[in-house]
Design a protein around this motif. Structure first.
Motif, PDB file in Angstrom:
ATOM      1  N   SER A  40       0.820  -1.217   0.000  1.00  0.00           N
ATOM      2  CA  SER A  40       0.000   0.000   0.000  1.00  0.00           C
ATOM      3  C   SER A  40       0.845   1.254   0.000  1.00  0.00           C
ATOM      4  N   GLU A  41       1.938   1.234   0.744  1.00  0.00           N
ATOM      5  CA  GLU A  41       2.807   2.413   0.793  1.00  0.00           C
ATOM      6  C   GLU A  41       3.417   2.679  -0.583  1.00  0.00           C
ATOM      7  N   ALA A  42       3.877   1.601  -1.245  1.00  0.00           N
ATOM      8  CA  ALA A  42       4.444   1.756  -2.590  1.00  0.00           C
ATOM      9  C   ALA A  42       3.396   2.279  -3.558  1.00  0.00           C
ATOM     10  N   TYR A  43       2.143   1.830  -3.407  1.00  0.00           N
ATOM     11  CA  TYR A  43       1.085   2.287  -4.306  1.00  0.00           C
ATOM     12  C   TYR A  43       0.796   3.772  -4.105  1.00  0.00           C
ATOM     13  N   THR A  44       0.768   4.212  -2.859  1.00  0.00           N
ATOM     14  CA  THR A  44       0.521   5.637  -2.583  1.00  0.00           C
ATOM     15  C   THR A  44       1.589   6.492  -3.257  1.00  0.00           C
ATOM     16  N   LYS A  45       2.844   6.050  -3.150  1.00  0.00           N
ATOM     17  CA  LYS A  45       3.934   6.787  -3.793  1.00  0.00           C
ATOM     18  C   LYS A  45       3.823   6.706  -5.315  1.00  0.00           C
ATOM     19  N   TYR A  46       3.398   5.568  -5.796  1.00  0.00           N
ATOM     20  CA  TYR A  46       3.231   5.354  -7.240  1.00  0.00           C
ATOM     21  C   TYR A  46       2.196   6.324  -7.804  1.00  0.00           C
ATOM     22  N   ASN A 101      -6.799   6.746  -6.177  1.00  0.00           N
ATOM     23  CA  ASN A 101      -6.673   6.590  -4.726  1.00  0.00           C
ATOM     24  C   ASN A 101      -7.631   5.541  -4.169  1.00  0.00           C
ATOM     25  N   GLU A 102      -8.738   5.351  -4.856  1.00  0.00           N
ATOM     26  CA  GLU A 102      -9.742   4.396  -4.381  1.00  0.00           C
ATOM     27  C   GLU A 102      -9.501   2.974  -4.882  1.00  0.00           C
ATOM     28  N   MET A 103      -8.479   2.783  -5.711  1.00  0.00           N
ATOM     29  CA  MET A 103      -8.214   1.460  -6.275  1.00  0.00           C
ATOM     30  C   MET A 103      -7.867   0.455  -5.171  1.00  0.00           C
ATOM     31  N   ASN A 104      -8.283  -0.777  -5.396  1.00  0.00           N
ATOM     32  CA  ASN A 104      -7.916  -1.883  -4.528  1.00  0.00           C
ATOM     33  C   ASN A 104      -6.578  -2.435  -5.015  1.00  0.00           C
ATOM     34  N   VAL A 105      -5.542  -2.336  -4.204  1.00  0.00           N
ATOM     35  CA  VAL A 105      -4.208  -2.725  -4.660  1.00  0.00           C
ATOM     36  C   VAL A 105      -4.131  -4.220  -4.946  1.00  0.00           C
ATOM     37  N   GLN A 106      -4.897  -5.019  -4.204  1.00  0.00           N
ATOM     38  CA  GLN A 106      -4.901  -6.456  -4.475  1.00  0.00           C
ATOM     39  C   GLN A 106      -5.485  -6.737  -5.860  1.00  0.00           C
ATOM     40  N   GLU A 107      -6.513  -5.954  -6.226  1.00  0.00           N
ATOM     41  CA  GLU A 107      -7.109  -6.132  -7.546  1.00  0.00           C
ATOM     42  C   GLU A 107      -6.086  -5.838  -8.643  1.00  0.00           C
ATOM     43  N   LEU A 108      -5.269  -4.803  -8.452  1.00  0.00           N
ATOM     44  CA  LEU A 108      -4.254  -4.480  -9.454  1.00  0.00           C
ATOM     45  C   LEU A 108      -3.227  -5.596  -9.570  1.00  0.00           C
ATOM     46  N   VAL A 109      -2.820  -6.150  -8.434  1.00  0.00           N
ATOM     47  CA  VAL A 109      -1.873  -7.269  -8.472  1.00  0.00           C
ATOM     48  C   VAL A 109      -2.505  -8.472  -9.159  1.00  0.00           C
ATOM     49  N   ASP A 110      -3.773  -8.720  -8.880  1.00  0.00           N
ATOM     50  CA  ASP A 110      -4.466  -9.850  -9.506  1.00  0.00           C
ATOM     51  C   ASP A 110      -4.575  -9.678 -11.017  1.00  0.00           C
ATOM     52  N   ILE A 111      -4.733  -8.425 -11.473  1.00  0.00           N
ATOM     53  CA  ILE A 111      -4.793  -8.170 -12.918  1.00  0.00           C
ATOM     54  C   ILE A 111      -3.467  -8.570 -13.562  1.00  0.00           C
ATOM     55  N   THR A 112      -2.368  -8.202 -12.911  1.00  0.00           N
ATOM     56  CA  THR A 112      -1.055  -8.570 -13.449  1.00  0.00           C
ATOM     57  C   THR A 112      -0.872 -10.078 -13.455  1.00  0.00           C
ATOM     58  N   LYS A 113      -1.236 -10.700 -12.346  1.00  0.00           N
ATOM     59  CA  LYS A 113      -1.116 -12.160 -12.273  1.00  0.00           C
ATOM     60  C   LYS A 113      -2.000 -12.837 -13.325  1.00  0.00           C
ATOM     61  N   GLY A 114      -3.142 -12.218 -13.622  1.00  0.00           N
ATOM     62  CA  GLY A 114      -4.091 -12.829 -14.545  1.00  0.00           C
ATOM     63  C   GLY A 114      -3.781 -12.624 -16.006  1.00  0.00           C
ATOM     64  N   ILE A 115      -2.748 -11.822 -16.324  1.00  0.00           N
ATOM     65  CA  ILE A 115      -2.410 -11.602 -17.734  1.00  0.00           C
ATOM     66  C   ILE A 115      -2.168 -12.930 -18.439  1.00  0.00           C
ATOM     67  N   LYS A 116      -1.477 -13.836 -17.770  1.00  0.00           N
ATOM     68  CA  LYS A 116      -1.104 -15.105 -18.405  1.00  0.00           C
ATOM     69  C   LYS A 116      -2.312 -16.002 -18.699  1.00  0.00           C
ATOM     70  N   ASP A 117      -3.484 -15.642 -18.178  1.00  0.00           N
ATOM     71  CA  ASP A 117      -4.674 -16.441 -18.450  1.00  0.00           C
ATOM     72  C   ASP A 117      -5.294 -16.125 -19.807  1.00  0.00           C
ATOM     73  N   PHE A 118      -4.767 -15.080 -20.488  1.00  0.00           N
ATOM     74  CA  PHE A 118      -5.320 -14.675 -21.779  1.00  0.00           C
ATOM     75  C   PHE A 118      -4.505 -15.254 -22.931  1.00  0.00           C
ATOM     76  N   LYS A 119      -5.112 -15.269 -24.089  1.00  0.00           N
ATOM     77  CA  LYS A 119      -4.431 -15.755 -25.293  1.00  0.00           C
ATOM     78  C   LYS A 119      -3.121 -15.002 -25.479  1.00  0.00           C
ATOM     79  N   GLN A 120      -2.124 -15.703 -25.943  1.00  0.00           N
ATOM     80  CA  GLN A 120      -0.785 -15.111 -26.035  1.00  0.00           C
ATOM     81  C   GLN A 120       0.047 -15.869 -27.054  1.00  0.00           C
ATOM     82  N   ARG A 121       1.109 -15.247 -27.456  1.00  0.00           N
ATOM     83  CA  ARG A 121       2.066 -15.867 -28.364  1.00  0.00           C
ATOM     84  C   ARG A 121       3.449 -15.380 -27.982  1.00  0.00           C
ATOM     85  N   VAL A 122       4.475 -16.026 -28.492  1.00  0.00           N
ATOM     86  CA  VAL A 122       5.844 -15.727 -28.076  1.00  0.00           C
ATOM     87  C   VAL A 122       6.709 -15.470 -29.299  1.00  0.00           C
ATOM     88  N   PHE A 123       7.598 -14.473 -29.182  1.00  0.00           N
ATOM     89  CA  PHE A 123       8.642 -14.287 -30.184  1.00  0.00           C
ATOM     90  C   PHE A 123       9.994 -14.385 -29.489  1.00  0.00           C
TER      91      PHE A 123
END
Length: 990
Positions: free
Chosen positions: A663-669, A714-736
């Motif tokens: 939370s402290e890092a997010y406030t600074k962010y 300021n009203e964002m849920n920081v856990q939700e933001l972390v979950d969004i990042t973690k959830g990126i890999k659940d979407f269609k993707q390709r590699v180069f």
């Protein structure tokens, strides 16, 4: 910042720096040798030199640096002169710089259609300038200037503007330019390899004599450049820093651009004397890096530049500085965001101190795990901070810069930076850091050695600074010998209260020099005429260079991982570096929070590692990573040494899977985002090219304006933001993947990049609709000397068939030094330093093309400049010879272009967005070959003429003729906060 730091580290350390190695280092495998080639020319080589340099010295003293790069049939060329602003006469500062401009104006053969008649007028002009310089009465000076203007018009009847640029364009050259600095003037071109003979003959002619043709119009262009400097707060802070560091030496006392007083009173005699003194072969170097035969090339150079006459050269002895024994404080003012710099004077290039300072610099800030990186940037104690080094012939400097957070003073930023230097002095850095720094620099060096321009830049810099190339090759090995104890001892002796601190504060600059509009009579360009030289030059036929096209289906290989992900790959045949990208075809348009979430990840640790520990672990591995979300794509990237790919990927996957909210890092962010917004709106470049451009294109509904308010963040849920990042890999993707050992890379993906069996589809994307243009003038009031404006007209929908003719049109009409727009607005009328126009191709097949134009000029010239630009956009001048040169240039550029390495994949990505599946350059090449002036006229009439423009203007309202703007459409004075949708300052609360 990371990539910039690595680039600086490479070019300013591995290349631009060196040290005198002792006999022990030479024995280690960096000895130089003298050899003879098949033609009998002697050259030097260095053992274990990865650039493969052959250094020749011709009988007349010219140094010739040759190195081969077969990646493309091109040659990066530099002609370097050991002559810069340090050697300007005190009464003629700026001389070296505007001499650089004049070397493009031709000779008695190039650019003249009747030299005997023109010469007489030029002699009159030179004498008038001497009288003008000596005259003290303002009215008489003005009368003399009017006479200069009158005679200059007469002289222009016998000249042809830009013949040099036309010939370079006809070769298919790119990057035609030059620069002047303290100790150097360097002339640049990148040419197709088959045009070397013509390039050499033209350059020999160019450097054989100086003709000060079209002088007063070019001097006015230098004034425009001077004004651009007055509008650049970074340059002002830099100049003030140098003045404090060097109170006696020209580094601090003579600006390269010169003073306004000296620019207003030039001496053509002084300029000729400077050219005659320094532009001699034994004070010059030619650098060629590219696709050529060594033996044949040096013979060609000797047969042309070998004819130049050697003369004795004495560089002036410059003043010595006494040691700084106290803190020197300076300050400058301007409209952009506040910042502070701290600079320590160092010894010169080629000293032991250079190596030690460079090591200190990288320990303090390497873009990843330096003391400033970790303690200030990662902990978000400042908005941003960093440092870099510069080493010159007489002295150097280690400069630190920092920007404050909201509510933070510049002195607080200064203290925090000094605290990091104190930690260095106390040895508060890891024992492994020195080895990691050297490996980091080696990795950067490998990347740079692939690039012919970077290698060529290293060579000319070695020449300017009189550095033996073997010392450059041995540089990293010399750094390896430095111990932690040596660094600490040096830091304690070097970093004392002996620095210059420069405060860049917001406020009115009281030192601005107002420059009047001299009212220059437009000179004749004589587009329909040509000198005998260019006529004969154009008759010379070079060996044809056949274009090569890419079969993307075979060039990009494909395989799959165990979990079914498609992996596109291209093997790296050059070195042991890799680049891996996991690509998601979704971005912020699909999820507005995605950009916020991945940005937050930068400041997070995991259940196993702190954020600081993660940065250190990646740096020890020699691995860089990033996660970035664009509008329509998101990338997870990893690059570095191939042997460390598995560990690097494992570490990155660990971060993605196990990031812990803070939370402290997010406030600074969030505070950092808010401060970035406040800083962004003080930048005229951001206002014009981002804020106004997006509004002119999309109106209120744009990607730029679709942002979260401070309250929403300021009203964002920081856990939700972390979950969004973690959830990126659940979407269609390709590699180069680009690198060696593809099987090992696939194994690493199988072991560490685990994904669901069925991946999610992308959320629906927000659509931003392009607005119709015309009748609008969007104006932002900004404290500046110049005014900048852009014209934007929505064109036809994207069509592949238009790509060939628009390429030719841009070359002929609006892009480059020999284009119609540049010649008319700058060369003939002296109405702007920079002016261009182009037909811009859409990025996606569903988007529109656009007609664009730009003018950067003094406010008091704006009405005339606008009239000139609008006249051109309404009625395209037709010059057959210029058209043929543009056509030849377009074809030669396509013929010499090679898409190689990882660029094959990224180019194909761009083509696919346009709905193109094959290499379209073949169709473009064949189409351009058959084009005639009538095709260009038809294209102009259908796509340019009669367009309705939205006009964007940034300028000082006190100086801008608002009535003139009203002639272009309805003038709307725009609020910057509204443009960017930032909200008013009073609404920005944390």
């Amino acid at each position: 910042m990371k990539h910039l730091k690595l680039l600086l580290a490479c070019t300013l350390v591995a290349f631009m720096s060196s040290c005198k190695e002792n006999a022990e280092t030479t024995k280690a495998g960096f000895a130089s040798h003298l050899q003879n080639d098949a033609k009998g020319y002697s050259y030097e080589t260095v053992d274990n030199d990865p650039t493969g340099l052959r250094l020749y010295t011709l009988d007349n003293g010219l140094k010739v640096y040759l190195s081969q790069n077969k990646d493309e049939p091109k040659i990066q060329t530099y002609i370097a002169v050991r002559a810069g602003s340090n050697y300007d006469p005190k009464e003629s500062t700026g001389l070296a710089h505007y001499l650089e401009h004049m070397v493009f104006k031709g000779t008695s053969k190039v650019g003249s259609i009747d030299w005997e008649k023109e010469k007489g007028y030029l002699e009159q002009i030179a004498q008038l300038y001497e009288e003008h310089r000596a005259e003290q009465d303002p009215e008489k000076r003005l009368e003399l200037y009017r006479k200069i203007d009158e005679v200059s018009l007469e002289a222009s009847n016998y000249s042809v503007a830009n013949e040099y640029d036309k010939m370079m364009t006809s070769l298919g050259a790119t990057g035609t330019n030059a620069h002047t600095w303290f100790e150097e003037t360097v002339y640049k071109n990148k040419i197709p390899a088959n045009e070397l003979d013509k390039w050499l003959s033209l350059e020999e002619e160019r450097f054989s004599e100086l003709v000060l043709r079209l002088f007063h119009t070019e001097l006015e262009a230098v004034f425009e450049e001077f004004n651009r400097g007055q509008d650049n707060d970074f340059r002002k802070r830099y100049a003030s820093m140098l003045e404090g560091l060097f109170p006696t030496h020209p580094y601090g006392q003579q600006k390269t651009i010169g003073t306004a007083a000296h620019l207003k009173a030039p001496s053509l005699i002084d300029i000729n004397n400077y050219f005659d003194k320094y532009y001699v072969p034994n004070n010059m170097a030619m650098v060629l890096v590219g696709d050529f035969n060594f033996d044949e090339t040096i013979e060609k150079v000797a047969n042309t530049f070998g004819k130049l006459e050697r003369k004795d050269v004495d560089h002036p002895v410059l003043p010595k500085e006494t040691p700084l024994t106290e803190v020197v404080t300076t300050e400058v003012f301007g409209p952009t965001a506040e910042s502070v710099s701290i600079a320590f004077r160092t010894e010169a290039v080629n000293t032991q101190e250079e190596k030690l300072v460079q090591m200190c610099d990288m320990i303090l800030a390497n873009g990843n795990a330096g003391l400033i990186d970790l303690n200030l940037n990662q902990k978000q104690l400042v908005q941003n901070a960093g440092c870099s080094t510069t080493f010159l012939n007489d002295y150097g400097y280690h400069a630190f810069t920092g920007s404050p957070k909201e509510g933070q003073s510049l002195d607080e930023v200064k203290s925090l930076i000094l605290e990091q230097i104190q930690l260095l002095k106390e040895g508060e850095f890891e024992d492994w850091m020195i080895e990691a720094v050297v490996n980091d620099l080696k990795k950067s060096q490998l990347q740079q050695y692939e690039n012919s321009t970077a290698v060529a830049s290293a060579y000319y810099d070695a020449f300017i600074h009189r550095v033996d190339w073997k010392d450059k090759v041995a540089y990293l090995d010399a750094l390896k010998k430095i111990t932690k104890e040596e660094v600490v001892a040096f830091a304690n002796n070097f970093y004392k209260d002996n620095y210059v601190v420069t405060y860049k504060r917001k406020g009115e600059d009281k030192n601005i020099v107002k420059v009047s509009n001299p009212g220059i009579t437009p000179v004749n360009l004589n587009r329909d005429k040509a000198s005998e030289y260019i006529t004969e030059f154009n008759k010379i036929e070079s060996k044809p260079l056949a274009p090569e096209y890419v079969d993307y289906a075979s060039a990009i290989k494909e395989t799959t991982t165990n979990n079914g992900l498609k992996v596109s790959y291209i093997k790296n045949e050059s070195n042991d570096l890799f680049d891996m990208n996991i690509i998601f075809d979704m971005g912020r348009d699909n999820n507005k929070k995605l950009g916020l979430a991945v940005g937050y990840l930068e400041y997070l640790g995991t259940d196993k590692y702190s954020n600081e520990d993660l940065k250190k672990e990646f740096y020890k591995l020699g691995i860089n990573y990033y996660v970035s979300a664009g509008g329509d794509q998101t990338y997870i990237g990893l690059s570095g040494l191939k042997e460390n790919l598995p560990k690097g990927l494992e570490l990155l996957e660990h971060l993605l899977d196990n990031a812990v909210p803070d939370s402290e890092a997010y406030t600074k962010y969030v505070a950092s985002i808010v401060k970035s917004r406040q800083n962004n709106k003080t930048s005229k470049a951001s206002i014009l090219r981002s804020g106004l451009m997006n509004y002119a294109k999309y109106g209120e509904n744009s990607r730029l304006r679709n942002i979260y308010t401070v309250a929403e963040m300021n009203e964002m849920n920081v856990q939700e933001l972390v979950d969004i990042t973690k959830g990126i890999k659940d979407f269609k993707q390709r590699v180069f993947y680009y690198g060696k050992d593809v099987d090992a890379a696939i194994t690493a993906l199988n072991d560490h990049h685990t994904v669901k069996e069925t991946l999610n589809d992308y959320p629906a994307a927000t659509v931003y609709t392009e607005q119709e243009t015309g009748g609008n003038v969007y104006f932002v009031d900004y404290d500046m000397v110049q005014s900048e404006m852009m014209f934007l007209a929505k064109g036809a929908p994207f069509s592949p068939e238009n790509m060939a003719v628009s390429t030719l049109f841009n070359t002929y009409f609006g892009s480059g030094l020999s284009s119609i727009v540049f010649q008319e607005i700058r060369e003939s009328k002296s109405l702007a330093y920079s002016a261009w126009s182009n037909y811009s191709t859409a990025r996606k097949k569903e988007d529109s093309n656009y007609v664009m134009a730009y003018i950067g000029t003094q406010a008091n010239k704006m009405p005339q400049a606008v009239d000139a630009m609008m006249g051109l956009m309404s009625d395209m001048p037709e010059a057959q010879e210029q058209f043929e040169a543009a056509k030849t240039a377009a074809l030669k550029k396509l013929a010499a272009q090679r898409i190689t390495k990882s660029n094959v994949f990224w180019t194909y990505e761009s083509l696919q967005r346009l709905g193109i599946k094959e290499d379209n350059r073949e169709a473009m090449y064949n189409a351009i070959k058959e084009m005639k002036m009538e095709d260009l006229r038809t294209f102009f009439n259908e796509n340019i003429k009669g367009q309705e423009y939205n006009v964007m203007v940034v300028g000082n309202k006190k100086d801008v003729d608002m009535g003139a703007l009203e002639q272009l459409g309805k003038v709307q004075e725009m609020d910057v906060d509204y443009l960017f949708n930032y909200g008013k300052v009073e609404d920005v609360k944390m």
